[in-house]
Design a protein around this motif. Sequence first.
Motif, PDB file in Angstrom:
ATOM      1  N   UNK A 281       0.809  -1.162  -0.001  1.00 59.47           N
ATOM      2  CA  UNK A 281       0.060  -0.085  -0.074  1.00 59.47           C
ATOM      3  C   UNK A 281       0.880   1.200   0.039  1.00 59.47           C
ATOM      4  N   UNK A 282       0.327   2.455  -0.034  1.00 58.19           N
ATOM      5  CA  UNK A 282       0.978   3.723  -0.254  1.00 58.19           C
ATOM      6  C   UNK A 282       1.900   3.958   0.981  1.00 58.19           C
ATOM      7  N   UNK A 283       2.955   4.035   0.963  1.00 63.70           N
ATOM      8  CA  UNK A 283       3.876   4.383   2.336  1.00 63.70           C
ATOM      9  C   UNK A 283       4.119   3.229   3.023  1.00 63.70           C
ATOM     10  N   UNK A 284       3.679   1.728   2.777  1.00 66.77           N
ATOM     11  CA  UNK A 284       4.014   0.804   3.323  1.00 66.77           C
ATOM     12  C   UNK A 284       5.395   0.317   2.857  1.00 66.77           C
ATOM     13  N   UNK A 285       6.370  -0.383   3.901  1.00 73.01           N
ATOM     14  CA  UNK A 285       7.409  -0.565   3.833  1.00 73.01           C
ATOM     15  C   UNK A 285       8.533   0.549   3.435  1.00 73.01           C
ATOM     16  N   UNK A 286       8.016   1.854   3.873  1.00 74.78           N
ATOM     17  CA  UNK A 286       8.817   2.810   3.626  1.00 74.78           C
ATOM     18  C   UNK A 286       8.897   3.774   4.829  1.00 74.78           C
ATOM     19  N   UNK A 287       9.865   4.818   5.044  1.00 81.96           N
ATOM     20  CA  UNK A 287       9.965   5.743   6.091  1.00 81.96           C
ATOM     21  C   UNK A 287      10.187   7.036   5.729  1.00 81.96           C
TER      22      UNK A 287
END
Length: 432
Positions: A281-287
């Motif tokens: 999803x948008x933003x998932x697995x990101x920081x």
Amino acid sequence: MPKVIAQIYPSLGGTSEMSRHRPIGRDPYAFHTVMHGLRQIAQAMDELGYWGLSHVEHHFHSEGVEVSPDPGLWNLYLGQYTKRLRHGQFGYVLPARDPLRLAEEIAMIDHMLEGRLFVGVARGYQSRWVDVLGQRIGVRASSPGDRAGERRNKELFFEHFRIMKLAWEKDLLQYRSRHYEVPFPFESGIADWPAAGLTREFGVPGEVDDDGALRGVSVVPSPFQDPHPPLFQPFSQSRTTVAWAARNGLIPITTFAPIETAGWFAGLYRDEAARAGRDYALGQNMGLVRSFSIHRSRSAAQDAIERYEMLAWREWYGSFGHLGGFRFPGEEGQVPRPGEDVAARLQQVGLIIGGTVDDVKRQLDVQLSAVPFEYLVWHLPYAVMPLGETLDQLELFAHEVMPEFGMTPPEPPRLRVPESSRERPETRASEG
């Protein structure tokens, strides 16, 4: 529900301490004091429910700004005083390191922390130390102005990452490129291995051939986590880097950018990951990197920003040209503009979130509502910020802000046990 990571370099103090203890980077008392302060910070973060604590790899910092020549040792030292808190680095500079030695070191720390380790990988932008430590393999710091040096830095970064991952994932590593061979020499192998009989019987099948030559190596131990600790790519602000992270399953940390730009990178990451078969999803697995200054009043928060944040942002990052990223979509020209205050620009783009508790919650909600990043990295300027104030800020954020966004403590990881290990006690019992 973002996982909160505090990024502490650390520095050994502000400009007054630097002038009194010149060069403060070599002052053993200053370092020892900060080391014990970090231990208190790690313990407090563990109790308060933070997800992780990270550091950088930088060498030769006589000024005392980023004294972290071996972040893995920080992880190992501080991890002995915590139970749930994860420890990591943003990050190891791969071009200047041997990938197999680093794979071994990371695996050992992962075991010693029982799976509470995460790993960041970086290219290295500071010539003072990358050029010195990388001279034996001809690598220099990342520099767009040096096309040949930039190309080699990138080549070794990508290759060392690939070798390190293969070392974790494969029982027998065999690898050949124009930069690296395993075994060495690759073509003939390592002839006349004295312990060929023992290795053939108990080592990896195929490790030794019929002539007693080694045909590969087995990097031991394998990590505690299967197949390796979570991998981060800090601090991403290029299309190429974010796309590469998406294809290879890394967690990119966006920085030096307003939420609109970070959101564009999040969309790019999601789309590139989907092409590689990863559904996010948008933003998932990101920081997302942000700094926080939480106080009784807005004026007190502003004063703290000037005292604790500006040494790094104005005097250090600005000197390396990193302030140019503080640009809104469609904005052109020099940033910050001539005469524009750096602190004001940082707050305008949302990189520093400051004010009262309500101010901080409102500003953070605006950004996380736009892009619900899975990780929130707090750029925390200890020990420019004194220990007492650092602990106060961490406690305020944990008690007043984290519950608002459903941020919960991490669950401890579990040891992976190979099938052969599960069967071994039963087999021994039957043999007895």
